[in-house]
Every structure is written in structure tokens, then in C-alpha cells.
Scaffold this motif. Structure first.
Motif, short mmCIF file in Angstrom:
data_model
loop_
_atom_site.label_atom_id
_atom_site.label_comp_id
_atom_site.label_asym_id
_atom_site.label_seq_id
_atom_site.Cartn_x
_atom_site.Cartn_y
_atom_site.Cartn_z
N ALA A 239 0.83 -1.21 0.00
CA ALA A 239 0.00 0.00 0.00
C ALA A 239 0.86 1.26 0.00
CB ALA A 239 -0.93 -0.01 1.21
N GLN A 240 1.97 1.22 0.73
CA GLN A 240 2.86 2.38 0.76
C GLN A 240 3.55 2.58 -0.60
OE1 GLN A 240 3.33 4.69 3.17
NE2 GLN A 240 1.61 3.68 4.21
N LEU A 241 3.90 1.48 -1.25
CA LEU A 241 4.50 1.59 -2.58
C LEU A 241 3.51 2.16 -3.59
CD1 LEU A 241 6.47 -1.79 -2.74
CD2 LEU A 241 7.47 0.51 -2.70
N LEU A 242 2.27 1.69 -3.52
CA LEU A 242 1.25 2.17 -4.45
C LEU A 242 0.91 3.64 -4.22
CD1 LEU A 242 -1.12 -0.93 -4.46
CD2 LEU A 242 0.33 -0.15 -6.34
N VAL B 174 7.68 -3.70 -8.67
CA VAL B 174 6.75 -2.64 -9.02
C VAL B 174 6.61 -2.53 -10.53
CG1 VAL B 174 7.21 -1.33 -6.92
CG2 VAL B 174 8.55 -0.85 -8.98
N ALA B 175 5.43 -2.13 -10.96
CA ALA B 175 5.18 -1.81 -12.37
C ALA B 175 4.81 -0.34 -12.43
CB ALA B 175 4.03 -2.66 -12.92
N CYS B 176 5.47 0.37 -13.32
CA CYS B 176 5.32 1.83 -13.40
C CYS B 176 4.24 2.20 -14.41
CB CYS B 176 6.64 2.48 -13.79
SG CYS B 176 8.00 2.01 -12.70
N ALA B 177 3.62 3.34 -14.15
CA ALA B 177 2.56 3.81 -15.05
C ALA B 177 3.13 4.35 -16.36
CB ALA B 177 1.74 4.89 -14.34
N THR B 178 4.38 4.81 -16.33
CA THR B 178 5.02 5.35 -17.54
C THR B 178 6.41 4.75 -17.68
OG1 THR B 178 5.98 7.24 -16.35
CG2 THR B 178 3.75 7.52 -17.27
N GLU B 179 6.99 4.92 -18.87
CA GLU B 179 8.34 4.39 -19.10
C GLU B 179 9.38 5.20 -18.34
OE1 GLU B 179 9.18 4.09 -23.20
OE2 GLU B 179 7.56 2.67 -23.64
N GLN B 180 9.14 6.47 -18.15
CA GLN B 180 10.08 7.33 -17.44
C GLN B 180 9.74 7.31 -15.95
OE1 GLN B 180 12.65 8.75 -19.01
NE2 GLN B 180 11.91 7.89 -20.94
N GLY C 33 3.57 7.47 -9.74
CA GLY C 33 4.10 6.70 -10.86
C GLY C 33 4.04 5.20 -10.71
N ILE C 34 3.61 4.69 -9.54
CA ILE C 34 3.54 3.24 -9.33
C ILE C 34 2.13 2.76 -9.64
CG2 ILE C 34 3.74 1.37 -7.66
CD1 ILE C 34 6.38 2.62 -8.42
N GLN C 35 2.04 1.79 -10.55
CA GLN C 35 0.73 1.26 -10.95
C GLN C 35 0.41 -0.04 -10.23
OE1 GLN C 35 0.35 0.52 -15.18
NE2 GLN C 35 -1.84 0.95 -15.14
N HIS C 36 1.39 -0.92 -10.10
CA HIS C 36 1.20 -2.20 -9.40
C HIS C 36 2.41 -2.45 -8.50
CE1 HIS C 36 -2.15 -3.11 -12.05
NE2 HIS C 36 -1.37 -2.86 -13.09
N ALA C 37 2.19 -3.18 -7.40
CA ALA C 37 3.29 -3.49 -6.48
C ALA C 37 3.02 -4.83 -5.81
CB ALA C 37 3.45 -2.40 -5.43
N ASP D 247 11.56 7.63 -11.84
CA ASP D 247 12.69 7.94 -10.97
C ASP D 247 12.80 6.88 -9.88
OD1 ASP D 247 14.72 9.04 -9.48
OD2 ASP D 247 13.48 10.64 -8.62
N ASP D 248 13.55 5.79 -10.14
CA ASP D 248 13.66 4.74 -9.13
C ASP D 248 14.49 5.17 -7.94
OD1 ASP D 248 15.99 4.77 -10.59
OD2 ASP D 248 16.33 2.62 -10.40
N ALA D 249 15.40 6.12 -8.13
CA ALA D 249 16.18 6.62 -7.00
C ALA D 249 15.28 7.30 -5.98
CB ALA D 249 17.25 7.59 -7.50
N GLY D 250 14.29 8.03 -6.45
CA GLY D 250 13.35 8.67 -5.55
C GLY D 250 12.51 7.67 -4.81
N LEU D 251 12.15 6.56 -5.48
CA LEU D 251 11.35 5.52 -4.83
C LEU D 251 12.15 4.84 -3.73
CD1 LEU D 251 8.82 3.75 -4.68
CD2 LEU D 251 9.85 2.28 -6.43
N LYS D 252 13.41 4.54 -3.98
CA LYS D 252 14.24 3.90 -2.97
C LYS D 252 14.40 4.78 -1.75
CE LYS D 252 16.93 1.15 -6.27
NZ LYS D 252 18.26 0.92 -6.88
#
Length: 274
Positions: A235-238, A259-265, A242-246, A267-272
Motif C-alpha cells: 500500500a505504501q509503494l502504491l 513494481v510496475a510503473c505507469a510510464t516508461e520514465q 508513478g507506481i501502478q502495481h506493487a 525515478d527509481d532513485a526517488g522511490l528507494k
């Protein structure tokens, strides 16, 4: 225990196991040796404490037992006569290593959620050729029943949810009436007014009359003795932009998120960092 025993207290105070580590030796006149902060994670320091104080009895969460067994110097712990495990499923491979490397020590596998006063079943480990280590049978004044989704008893060998009863049962969750009503249910097999606690654990009765733990019926996992709800992490990831599925899974004593992203672009650094 007897006055000749020494118990090593090493469980952080926030865990229920620390209660019996404190009081059990004091009830029988045994010695209580207190490990320093963080020493429960350091096998070398544990070995030093065991040898220094002549420790006979200590507790391990199975993942910590495996880390202890990976240390080369544990054979020097000749004073150990009693090793207690609880908090996670005990792997048969770890059991066998204890038999081989610490043959003078008896190994005990206990099971029990905090809601039922620490431990509720007991098994004295032995080399029985089974691929899984049993969690045993209920201790005194405790009931353990295995029920299906209709709250009916299941046959021997059939998997079902473990329900617990007896005087050790908690009254409920503080200020959580909804959760209390969901987990503490009226006993369908007993007298009026008695309750059972739904553990969420999947078990079955073995042919020898012992309980065998099979896993969870929900998405809760245990890592190093800590309960973790995978759904809460998902739930926190979603909730991140930009996160569509987790999906979060437990693999080899660590959590892995997919995770599956909503777009191709993205920022995984921000997610981490989040």
C-alpha cells in the motif's frame, strides 16, 4: 532449570520471549547473565558470553540460530545443554546442524503468538527423519484446535487454521474492538462464553499426534521474529507517484518489492529514498 543453570538473557525487551528469560531463572535460583545491546546479532560475542558465564540455556529465533551455526567457533560452547527456538519456523537443516555440532545440547521448538501468552505448544526435537520440524502439542491449560473455513474440525493430516484457547489467551487488542472481534471468536466447540484466538497459521495434525506448521493463510510473514504485513508495504509503494502495481515477497530473510510503473520514465532513485 536448577540452581546450577545459567540463562543468557539476550532478547530485546520489546519481545515477549524476554519475559521468561528474565523470570524463569529467578524462579528456580538459577543465574541470569545479561547480554549487552546488540550482542544477540553477533555470534562471536555470543560465544564469548556463553563461555565466560558457563551458559546452559538460551533462546534463538531460528534465523538467528542459523547465523550462530554459521560461526566456526560454536563447538567451544560445551556448557550449553538447552537451546530453545521460537518466533519462526525452525528449518530441519538447522535442527540437524545443532545435533551434529552441539550434541550435548537438547533442542526445543516452541510455538505461540503474543496473543496467547508467549508459547502455547512444545516439541523436543529429535532426529525423526521428518522433512519439517513439528511444533508439538499444547502445554498445560492451553487448547489447540485445527478448523476449516466453516469452523469444523479437520481430519488428521488435513491442513486447517490453528485456533487457540485457554487461560493464557489475551483479552483483546487495546482500543481495537474491530480487530479484537475478528481475531477472538466464540468457541464453536466449547461452552458458552469461551473464546478462541484465530492465529492465521496453517497447520495439520501429524500421524504421531504432533502439530506441523505449514505457513500463513494471509500475507503476513515473519522475519527475525518480527511480524510483517506485506500488504501494508504494498500500500505504501502504491501511494508513491508513478507506481501502478506493487507486490512484496519474503525471500531468504529479506523483503523484495516488485513494481510496475505507469510510464516508461520513472525515478527509481526517488522511490528507494521514499
Amino acid at each position: 532449570l536448577s540452581p546450577t543453570d545459567t540463562v543468557l538473557h539476550k532478547t530485546p525487551f520489546g519481545f515477549d520471549v524476554s519475559v521468561w528469560e528474565f523470570f524463569w531463572p529467578l524462579m528456580f535460583g538459577a543465574r541470569l547473565a545479561v547480554a549487552g545491546p546488540g550482542e544477540h546479532r553477533d555470534p562471536a560475542r555470543l560465544v564469548a558470553q556463553i563461555r565466560r558465564h558457563g551458559v546452559t540455556t538460551l533462546h534463538f529465533v531460528p534465523s538467528m540460530l542459523q547465523a550462530f551455526l554459521a560461526h566456526e567457533g560454536i563447538e567451544a560452547c560445551s556448557s550449553l545443554s538447552r537451546i530453545v527456538c521460537s518466533g519462526e519456523a525452525l528449518p530441519a537443516a538447522a535442527q540437524q546442524q545443532v545435533f551434529e555440532r552441539l550434541p550435548q545440547a537438547r533442542l526445543y521448538n516452541l510455538y505461540g503468538p503474543t496473543e496467547a501468552a508467549i508459547d502455547v505448544t512444545h516439541w523436543t526435537c529429535r532426529d525423526d527423519g521428518q522433512s519439517q520440524v513439528a511444533i508439538g502439542r499444547p502445554i498445560a491449560n492451553t487448547r489447540a484446535v485445527v478448523l476449516d473455513a466453516q469452523l469444523q474440525r479437520v481430519a488428521q493430516g488435513v491442513a486447517g487454521e490453528l485456533y487457540l484457547g485457554g487461560i493464557g489467551l489475551a483479552r483483546g487488542y487495546l482500543n481495537r474492538p474491530g480487530l479484537t472481534a475478528d481475531r477472538f471468536v466464540a468457541d464453536p466447540l466449547g461452552t458458552a462464553g469461551e473464546r478462541l484466538y484465530r492465529t492465521g497459521d496453517l497447520v495439520r495434525w501429524r500421524a504421531d499426534g504432533q502439530l506441523e506448521y505449514l505457513g500463513r493463510i494471509d500475507h503476513q510473514v515473519k522475519l527475525r521474529g518480527l511480524r510483517i504485513e506485506l500488504g501494508e508495504i504494498e500500500a505504501q509503494l502504491l501511494a508513491q507517484p508513478g507506481i501502478q502495481h506493487a507486490v512484496v515477497v519474503a525471500r531468504e530473510q529479506r523483503l523484495v518489492a516488485y513494481v510496475a510503473c505507469a510510464t516508461e520514465q520513472f525515478d527509481d532513485a526517488g522511490l528507494k529514498q521514499a
